[in-house]
Design a protein around this motif. Structure first.
Motif: not given
Length: 129
Positions: A19-20, A119
Motif C-alpha cells: 500500500v505504501s 497510508p
C-alpha cells in the motif's frame, strides 16, 4: 567544523509495504532507485528519489509499533515537500482519493501550505515555493 550540505534521506517505516509503495511511487510519483528484500529482517527497503541528492527510504518490518499521536508527538513532526503549484498538487491528490486539509497561510513567510497523510497517517505537507 560540522557542515551539512543537504538532507540525504528521510526514513519511513510503513505498516503495509505494498500500500505504501503504491502511494509513494504511483500517487506521489517518486521514482524507485532500488528495492531490496532483507530475509534476515523480514523487511523490504525501498529507496525513492525526491531530488538529485535527496531520498526517501521506505521500510517494512513485522508488526511495527504505531505512531503515538499526530502530529505533536515528540520526534519528527511531519515531512514537507516544496511545490511550485499548490492547487495542481491538491487536485492530483484529491483525484487519487487522498484528502487534503484546507490551504493555510504561513504567518511568518506568507507562503501557502496544506497537509495530507500517507497510508499510515504520517503527516505530510505541501509547501508552495
Amino acid at each position: 567544523m560540522f557542515q551539512v550540505s543537504h538532507i540525504h534521506h528521510i526514513a519511513i517505516i510503513c505498516s503495509n509495504y505494498e500500500v505504501s509503495k503504491h502511494f509513494y511511487t504511483q500517487i506521489l510519483g517518486f521514482p524507485i532507485i532500488n528495492e531490496t528484500y532483507r530475509e534476515a529482517r523480514q523487511s523490504y527497503k525501498l529507496d525513492l528519489v525526491i531530488t538529485d541528492n535527496q531520498q526517501i527510504e521506505l521500510f517494512s518490518f513485522p508488526s511495527p509499533p504505531a505512531r503515538p499521536s499526530r502530529p505533536e508527538a515528540q520526534g519528527l513532526r511531519h515531512l514537507a515537500f516544496a511545490v511550485k503549484d499548490l492547487e495542481a498538487c491538491i487536485h492530483h491528490l484529491n483525484s487519487q482519493d487522498v484528502p487534503t486539509e484546507d490551504i493555510r497561510l504561513d504567518e511568518l513567510t506568507g507562503k501557502r501550505f496544506t497537509f495530507f497523510a500517507d497510508p499510515d497517517g504520517l503527516p505530510l505537507e505541501l509547501y508552495e515555493e
